[in-house]
Design an enzyme around this catalytic site. Sequence first.
Site, mmCIF file in Angstrom:
data_model
loop_
_atom_site.group_PDB
_atom_site.id
_atom_site.type_symbol
_atom_site.label_atom_id
_atom_site.label_comp_id
_atom_site.label_asym_id
_atom_site.label_seq_id
_atom_site.Cartn_x
_atom_site.Cartn_y
_atom_site.Cartn_z
ATOM 1 N N GLY A 156 0.859 -1.198 0.000
ATOM 2 C CA GLY A 156 0.000 0.000 0.000
ATOM 3 C C GLY A 156 0.881 1.230 0.000
ATOM 4 O O GLY A 156 0.619 2.217 0.693
ATOM 5 N N GLY B 138 -0.333 4.900 -0.475
ATOM 6 C CA GLY B 138 -1.349 5.443 0.439
ATOM 7 C C GLY B 138 -0.816 6.548 1.337
ATOM 8 O O GLY B 138 0.383 6.823 1.383
ATOM 9 N N ARG C 214 -0.928 -1.498 -6.302
ATOM 10 C CA ARG C 214 -1.487 -1.920 -7.585
ATOM 11 C C ARG C 214 -1.040 -1.039 -8.737
ATOM 12 O O ARG C 214 -0.816 -1.521 -9.845
ATOM 13 C CB ARG C 214 -3.016 -1.937 -7.515
ATOM 14 C CG ARG C 214 -3.547 -3.170 -6.811
ATOM 15 C CD ARG C 214 -5.030 -3.074 -6.631
ATOM 16 N NE ARG C 214 -5.373 -1.793 -6.014
ATOM 17 C CZ ARG C 214 -6.588 -1.469 -5.581
ATOM 18 N NH1 ARG C 214 -7.583 -2.327 -5.715
ATOM 19 N NH2 ARG C 214 -6.808 -0.304 -5.035
ATOM 20 N N LYS D 6 -4.885 -0.727 13.107
ATOM 21 C CA LYS D 6 -6.333 -0.675 13.180
ATOM 22 C C LYS D 6 -6.957 0.005 11.952
ATOM 23 O O LYS D 6 -6.297 0.786 11.312
ATOM 24 C CB LYS D 6 -6.769 0.017 14.465
ATOM 25 C CG LYS D 6 -6.531 1.540 14.472
ATOM 26 C CD LYS D 6 -7.525 2.223 15.376
ATOM 27 C CE LYS D 6 -7.913 3.538 14.792
ATOM 28 N NZ LYS D 6 -7.054 4.646 14.977
ATOM 29 N N LEU E 128 1.157 3.808 21.691
ATOM 30 C CA LEU E 128 2.155 3.132 22.530
ATOM 31 C C LEU E 128 3.579 3.505 22.125
ATOM 32 O O LEU E 128 4.515 3.280 22.871
ATOM 33 C CB LEU E 128 1.968 1.611 22.458
ATOM 34 C CG LEU E 128 0.680 1.081 23.085
ATOM 35 C CD1 LEU E 128 0.638 -0.433 22.996
ATOM 36 C CD2 LEU E 128 0.561 1.514 24.541
ATOM 37 N N HIS F 148 -6.424 3.662 21.577
ATOM 38 C CA HIS F 148 -5.413 4.562 22.144
ATOM 39 C C HIS F 148 -5.624 4.825 23.640
ATOM 40 O O HIS F 148 -4.723 4.642 24.447
ATOM 41 C CB HIS F 148 -5.384 5.894 21.393
ATOM 42 C CG HIS F 148 -5.162 5.745 19.909
ATOM 43 N ND1 HIS F 148 -4.403 4.734 19.366
ATOM 44 C CD2 HIS F 148 -5.589 6.487 18.857
ATOM 45 C CE1 HIS F 148 -4.381 4.858 18.043
ATOM 46 N NE2 HIS F 148 -5.100 5.923 17.707
ATOM 47 N N LYS G 77 -12.306 10.880 27.596
ATOM 48 C CA LYS G 77 -12.980 11.884 26.788
ATOM 49 C C LYS G 77 -12.204 11.982 25.486
ATOM 50 O O LYS G 77 -10.982 12.125 25.511
ATOM 51 C CB LYS G 77 -12.946 13.206 27.545
ATOM 52 C CG LYS G 77 -13.719 14.313 26.917
ATOM 53 C CD LYS G 77 -13.985 15.451 27.913
ATOM 54 C CE LYS G 77 -12.748 16.266 28.218
ATOM 55 N NZ LYS G 77 -13.054 17.533 28.897
ATOM 56 N N LYS H 99 -13.250 15.215 18.245
ATOM 57 C CA LYS H 99 -12.702 15.968 17.115
ATOM 58 C C LYS H 99 -13.387 17.331 17.066
ATOM 59 O O LYS H 99 -14.469 17.510 17.625
ATOM 60 C CB LYS H 99 -12.971 15.219 15.814
ATOM 61 C CG LYS H 99 -12.146 13.933 15.731
ATOM 62 C CD LYS H 99 -12.174 13.301 14.358
ATOM 63 C CE LYS H 99 -11.284 12.079 14.303
ATOM 64 N NZ LYS H 99 -9.872 12.375 14.017
ATOM 65 N N ARG I 56 -4.682 12.783 33.341
ATOM 66 C CA ARG I 56 -4.772 13.588 34.563
ATOM 67 C C ARG I 56 -5.106 12.690 35.738
ATOM 68 O O ARG I 56 -6.056 11.916 35.668
ATOM 69 C CB ARG I 56 -5.834 14.677 34.430
ATOM 70 C CG ARG I 56 -5.387 15.784 33.510
ATOM 71 C CD ARG I 56 -6.430 16.854 33.340
ATOM 72 N NE ARG I 56 -5.857 17.922 32.561
ATOM 73 C CZ ARG I 56 -5.331 19.033 33.076
ATOM 74 N NH1 ARG I 56 -5.369 19.254 34.380
ATOM 75 N NH2 ARG I 56 -4.792 19.945 32.295
HETATM 76 C C1 BG6 Z 1 -5.608 7.767 14.549
HETATM 77 C C2 BG6 Z 1 -7.051 8.113 14.328
HETATM 78 O O1 BG6 Z 1 -5.494 6.480 15.091
HETATM 79 O O2 BG6 Z 1 -5.039 8.700 15.448
HETATM 80 C C3 BG6 Z 1 -7.211 9.526 13.834
HETATM 81 O O3 BG6 Z 1 -7.602 7.201 13.379
HETATM 82 C C4 BG6 Z 1 -6.489 10.497 14.731
HETATM 83 O O4 BG6 Z 1 -8.577 9.871 13.758
HETATM 84 C C5 BG6 Z 1 -5.053 10.026 14.992
HETATM 85 O O5 BG6 Z 1 -6.480 11.759 14.127
HETATM 86 C C6 BG6 Z 1 -4.364 10.890 16.019
HETATM 87 O O6 BG6 Z 1 -3.013 10.544 16.077
HETATM 88 P P1 BG6 Z 1 -1.931 11.598 16.532
HETATM 89 O O7 BG6 Z 1 -0.664 10.822 16.620
HETATM 90 O O8 BG6 Z 1 -1.924 12.653 15.477
HETATM 91 O O9 BG6 Z 1 -2.398 12.127 17.840
#
Ligand code: BG6
Length: 489
Positions: A12, A15, A46, A149, A181, A241, A334, A337, A347
Amino acid sequence: GNESTVSITVVGASGDLAKKKIFPALFALYYEGCLPKHFTIFGYARSRMTDAELRNLVGQTLTCRIDQRENCSDKMDEFLKRCFYHSGQYDSEENFAELDNKLKEHETGMVANRLYYLSIPPNIFVDVARCASTSASSANGWTRVIVEKPFGRDSESSAALTRGLKRYLVEDQIFRIDHYLGKELVENLSVLRFSNLVFEPLWSRQYIRNVQLIFSEDFGTEGRGGYFDSYGIIRDIMQNHLLQILALFAMETPVSLDAEDIRNEKVKVLRSMKPLQLENVVIGQYKSHTKGGVTYPAYIDDRTVPKDSVTPTFAAAALFINNARWDGVPFLMKAGKALHTKRAEIRVQFRHVPGNLYKRSFGTDLDRATNELVIRVQPDEAIYLKINNKIPGLGMRLDRSKLNLHYAARYSKEIPDAYERLLLDAIEGERRLFIRSDELDAAWELFTPVLKELEDKKIAPELYPYGSRGPVGAHYLAAKYNVRWGDLS
Ligand code: BG6
């Protein structure tokens, strides 16, 4: 013995992830002298492309961000000379056999290790795993596959994906990335806890009132809505995450720093948790907002999103760990976007000082006088502890101050990107920062029931203006557990 080489194939290659993260991370590793002496990088996709065209494409994404020393562009040229391209279908064993032949030309006389980075949609993970393992796996070294993921969208589909991959690979060959991580301050969590006497003894229900895991971005989906809309923020950020950070934060002391020992402890935390309940979740979606003459779009204004979408772009949740250490302590998450700021932080709010002699100095709002440890994962990495301190002077007035470890002020070295660490670990076979399949299963079990309920009942998200602090529902959820969000108070 024989020398060894590693062939890294980015499947890929054209991408977004490959361009933005993988190739630049590989170059940074090369620049820092971290890649093995012998290595080859192949792009696989491809579209038809020559090696020169790939080099040109990759070259545009590389920067000398590490430093501006004179030899950077030489290093880039050297690096690009070791990049090649092969065009093929993702489900063609024949095309992978052709790749195998090309790889072999670079591997003659050496132990040939092979790393595949599947930078492709998950619905073709299994095809590629099949083709790579049957037609292009290493004959005399290891073969590893990195995946990222979404690993399914619930327990069932995730388990099906795992079964599919395991038809062709054993668990040890699968490196599941959660790029959080690989972030410096997430990796540092264990150091903070286990190598400082002052933290670990406080790390329990006895002293900690609540823990907050907060992720916010100050931009919306902006064209990526197609992927996002079928997942939503709970699957995009919380289930992986934030939950991974929670597991590292809350785990018992591992027997050693070995990958299996650490992952055993993480999975124990996840399995000690009750699945998230509907009454402990608040969801939101951003709506359009005009500020300073600029109109910021609603989520549903994204052309890739259906107009009637009820996909959450914000969620708050309260989770609990049923074990001796954490019984009754709310872990609040929490994630959102299109909020007012871009930040990821942990915290830790501590309890009240019993019989506090200085109670009167705080008036009625004693909650504000408790200690709080903040681990700011990004941006502007920092660890700080809020303490009460006497304002210098003849009177007795207290205020809140910070013991502050501000990375930019303390360390001059730039913090590596998460993908650099993770790629290096995969090459070295270090599995500590990768997700084991039982961790993945346990993570899905916590979120699958509530996701199903939200979707079956088509529960409408609370709308919040683009650029705001999110829906007020998040405050009510926290208040239910006597918690105030630290980032808002
Ligand atoms: C990705 C999410 O796993 O993490 C995105 O799919 C998100 O939606 C991104 O923007 C955030 O990653 P970072 O490293 O920019 O905080």
